[in-house]
Scaffold this motif. Structure first.
Motif, PDB file in Angstrom:
ATOM      1  N   THR A 205       1.010  -0.920   0.130  1.00 36.47           N
ATOM      2  CA  THR A 205      -0.550   0.170   0.131  1.00 36.47           C
ATOM      3  C   THR A 205       0.790   1.288  -0.352  1.00 36.47           C
ATOM      4  N   VAL A 206       1.901   1.312   1.364  1.00 37.41           N
ATOM      5  CA  VAL A 206       3.239   2.419   0.924  1.00 37.41           C
ATOM      6  C   VAL A 206       3.903   2.891  -0.448  1.00 37.41           C
ATOM      7  N   THR A 207       4.074   1.644  -0.800  1.00 30.07           N
ATOM      8  CA  THR A 207       4.737   2.212  -2.406  1.00 30.07           C
ATOM      9  C   THR A 207       3.516   2.711  -3.379  1.00 30.07           C
ATOM     10  N   LEU A 208       2.570   1.795  -3.692  1.00 29.17           N
ATOM     11  CA  LEU A 208       1.795   2.364  -4.422  1.00 29.17           C
ATOM     12  C   LEU A 208       1.090   3.749  -4.535  1.00 29.17           C
ATOM     13  N   GLU A 209       0.741   4.170  -2.791  1.00 32.70           N
ATOM     14  CA  GLU A 209       0.077   5.338  -2.224  1.00 32.70           C
ATOM     15  C   GLU A 209       1.936   6.792  -3.184  1.00 32.70           C
ATOM     16  N   MET A 210       2.718   6.155  -3.009  1.00 29.51           N
ATOM     17  CA  MET A 210       4.243   6.516  -3.567  1.00 29.51           C
ATOM     18  C   MET A 210       4.263   6.895  -5.052  1.00 29.51           C
ATOM     19  N   PHE A 211       4.164   5.837  -5.614  1.00 24.08           N
ATOM     20  CA  PHE A 211       4.036   6.209  -6.899  1.00 24.08           C
ATOM     21  C   PHE A 211       2.791   6.736  -7.635  1.00 24.08           C
ATOM     22  N   ASN A 212       1.560   6.899  -7.545  1.00 23.33           N
ATOM     23  CA  ASN A 212       0.824   8.069  -7.221  1.00 23.33           C
ATOM     24  C   ASN A 212       1.108   9.552  -6.604  1.00 23.33           C
ATOM     25  N   LYS A 213       1.920   8.731  -5.566  1.00 20.78           N
ATOM     26  CA  LYS A 213       3.034  11.063  -5.645  1.00 20.78           C
ATOM     27  C   LYS A 213       3.453  11.183  -6.552  1.00 20.78           C
ATOM     28  N   MET A 214       4.650  10.067  -6.916  1.00 20.96           N
ATOM     29  CA  MET A 214       5.441  10.659  -8.044  1.00 20.96           C
ATOM     30  C   MET A 214       4.814  10.943  -9.360  1.00 20.96           C
ATOM     31  N   SER A 215       3.997  10.108 -10.011  1.00 21.76           N
ATOM     32  CA  SER A 215       3.282  10.799 -10.892  1.00 21.76           C
ATOM     33  C   SER A 215       2.690  11.667 -11.054  1.00 21.76           C
ATOM     34  N   LEU A 216       1.674  12.056  -9.903  1.00 20.88           N
ATOM     35  CA  LEU A 216       1.046  13.139  -9.418  1.00 20.88           C
ATOM     36  C   LEU A 216       2.168  14.790  -9.721  1.00 20.88           C
ATOM     37  N   TYR A 217       3.441  14.324  -8.719  1.00 24.46           N
ATOM     38  CA  TYR A 217       4.550  15.674  -8.532  1.00 24.46           C
ATOM     39  C   TYR A 217       5.336  15.384 -10.175  1.00 24.46           C
ATOM     40  N   SER A 218       5.203  14.596 -10.953  1.00 27.79           N
ATOM     41  CA  SER A 218       5.810  14.710 -12.412  1.00 27.79           C
ATOM     42  C   SER A 218       5.469  15.478 -12.901  1.00 27.79           C
ATOM     43  N   LYS A 219       3.768  15.807 -12.527  1.00 26.03           N
ATOM     44  CA  LYS A 219       3.245  16.461 -13.907  1.00 26.03           C
ATOM     45  C   LYS A 219       3.156  18.247 -13.617  1.00 26.03           C
ATOM     46  N   TYR A 220       4.085  18.760 -12.379  1.00 29.01           N
ATOM     47  CA  TYR A 220       3.793  19.693 -12.374  1.00 29.01           C
ATOM     48  C   TYR A 220       5.653  20.637 -12.026  1.00 29.01           C
ATOM     49  N   SER A 221       5.995  21.779 -12.139  1.00 23.38           N
ATOM     50  CA  SER A 221       7.275  22.194 -12.336  1.00 23.38           C
ATOM     51  C   SER A 221       7.838  22.642 -11.127  1.00 23.38           C
TER      52      SER A 221
ATOM     53  N   ASP B 178       9.584  22.318  -6.847  1.00 19.54           N
ATOM     54  CA  ASP B 178      10.733  21.322  -6.835  1.00 19.54           C
ATOM     55  C   ASP B 178       9.774  20.408  -5.538  1.00 19.54           C
ATOM     56  N   VAL B 179      10.557  19.083  -5.713  1.00 17.55           N
ATOM     57  CA  VAL B 179       9.952  18.576  -4.842  1.00 17.55           C
ATOM     58  C   VAL B 179      11.136  17.972  -3.467  1.00 17.55           C
ATOM     59  N   LEU B 180      10.590  17.784  -2.032  1.00 14.45           N
ATOM     60  CA  LEU B 180      11.383  17.280  -1.599  1.00 14.45           C
ATOM     61  C   LEU B 180      11.350  16.033  -0.767  1.00 14.45           C
ATOM     62  N   ILE B 181      12.401  15.265  -1.262  1.00 18.91           N
ATOM     63  CA  ILE B 181      12.014  13.299  -0.754  1.00 18.91           C
ATOM     64  C   ILE B 181      12.464  13.734   0.531  1.00 18.91           C
ATOM     65  N   LEU B 182      12.741  12.995   1.749  1.00 21.12           N
ATOM     66  CA  LEU B 182      12.902  12.675   2.802  1.00 21.12           C
ATOM     67  C   LEU B 182      13.162  11.268   3.370  1.00 21.12           C
ATOM     68  N   GLY B 183      14.216  10.785   3.378  1.00 26.17           N
ATOM     69  CA  GLY B 183      14.040   9.352   4.032  1.00 26.17           C
ATOM     70  C   GLY B 183      15.709   8.541   4.620  1.00 26.17           C
TER      71      GLY B 183
ATOM     72  N   LYS C 181      15.663   7.215  -2.392  1.00 23.16           N
ATOM     73  CA  LYS C 181      15.547   8.467  -2.053  1.00 23.16           C
ATOM     74  C   LYS C 181      15.693   8.666  -3.875  1.00 23.16           C
ATOM     75  N   GLU C 182      17.017   8.172  -4.325  1.00 23.17           N
ATOM     76  CA  GLU C 182      18.007   8.978  -5.335  1.00 23.17           C
ATOM     77  C   GLU C 182      16.597   8.232  -6.498  1.00 23.17           C
ATOM     78  N   LEU C 183      16.099   7.203  -6.387  1.00 23.21           N
ATOM     79  CA  LEU C 183      15.438   6.590  -7.384  1.00 23.21           C
ATOM     80  C   LEU C 183      14.241   6.824  -8.012  1.00 23.21           C
ATOM     81  N   ILE C 184      13.466   7.613  -6.439  1.00 30.12           N
ATOM     82  CA  ILE C 184      12.464   8.360  -6.629  1.00 30.12           C
ATOM     83  C   ILE C 184      12.988   9.607  -7.974  1.00 30.12           C
ATOM     84  N   ALA C 185      13.633  10.017  -7.367  1.00 28.54           N
ATOM     85  CA  ALA C 185      13.966  11.597  -7.745  1.00 28.54           C
ATOM     86  C   ALA C 185      14.250  11.226  -9.245  1.00 28.54           C
ATOM     87  N   LYS C 186      15.047  10.389  -9.786  1.00 30.16           N
ATOM     88  CA  LYS C 186      15.174  10.327 -11.028  1.00 30.16           C
ATOM     89  C   LYS C 186      13.648   9.636 -12.096  1.00 30.16           C
ATOM     90  N   SER C 187      13.080   8.664 -10.782  1.00 30.93           N
ATOM     91  CA  SER C 187      11.742   8.821 -11.652  1.00 30.93           C
ATOM     92  C   SER C 187      10.728   9.412 -11.848  1.00 30.93           C
TER      93      SER C 187
END
Length: 200
Positions: free
Chosen positions: A127-143, A145-150, A156-162
């Motif tokens: 559930t957490v991974t799918l929720e994160m993927f939905n957020k990635m999809s959402l944030y990728s559509k805007y310009s 800045d995105v702060l990724i913590l963990g 974190k770098e993998l998420i940023a690259k995606s």
């Protein structure tokens, strides 16, 4: 996309049948016949389970890889079985999706990532991974800045690259190891400086 896609599933939704460059197979024998004709595909989406058949998606995958080693493969399964996912990757699949967690937006984003050579694939169906993927999809559509913590090693770098790839950002993705930059030079390293800013 101009990529040629082979979609093998005995339960294909009608709205998928009108997609351009899509070749459909609703049973294993049809899929094997298409593959033996040596058509070239960029991506193959293969269901593992087929009703009324003693063959499955792994048979299709094995045959497909004989003719086309470079094809990107996404395996689908109606079950969450770890064994099926592990076998998929061992046989050369690039991604595994459980139909229980399937939604069209998630699937389209997986397709986009698979289409990009070298793009990171984030494997997971919790559930957490799918929720994160939905957020990635959402944030990728805007310009913005995105702060990724963990903690270290959580991807974190993998998420940023995606996010970068999904958003089709211009230029090259650049990663920087901030821990390796001395504290007093961090601001200059990140935001630049004018000549003569550092005396001596």
């Amino acid at each position: 996309s101009d990529d040629r896609i082979l979609f093998c599933d005995d339960d294909i939704p009608n709205d998928q049948k009108s997609v351009n460059n899509l070749t459909l197979a609703t049973d294993v024998d049809s899929a094997l016949k298409i593959i033996s004709s040596k058509q070239k595909f960029d991506i193959a989406v293969l269901d593992i389970e087929f009703v009324n058949s003693d063959k499955d998606g792994f048979d299709i995958l094995k045959e497909l890889k004989k003719f086309n080693q470079s094809v990107k493969v996404i395996m689908l399964s109606g079950h969450d079985g770890f064994d099926a996912a592990l076998r998929s990757f061992r046989m050369g699949a690039d991604h595994f999706i459980s139909k229980k967690n399937f939604n069209l937006e998630y699937f389209n984003d997986i397709l986009e990532l698979v289409q990009m050579d070298g793009a990171p694939l984030i494997i997971g169906k919790s559930t957490v991974t799918l929720e994160m993927f939905n957020k990635m999809s959402l944030y990728s559509k805007y310009s913005q800045d995105v702060l990724i913590l963990g903690p270290n090693g959580t991807g974190k770098e993998l998420i940023a690259k995606s996010i970068f790839h999904l958003g089709k950002k211009k230029g090259k993705f650049l990663s920087k190891n901030c821990a390796g930059i001395p504290h007093e030079l961090f601001e200059a390293e990140m935001f630049g400086y004018v000549d003569g800013a550092f005396t001596g």
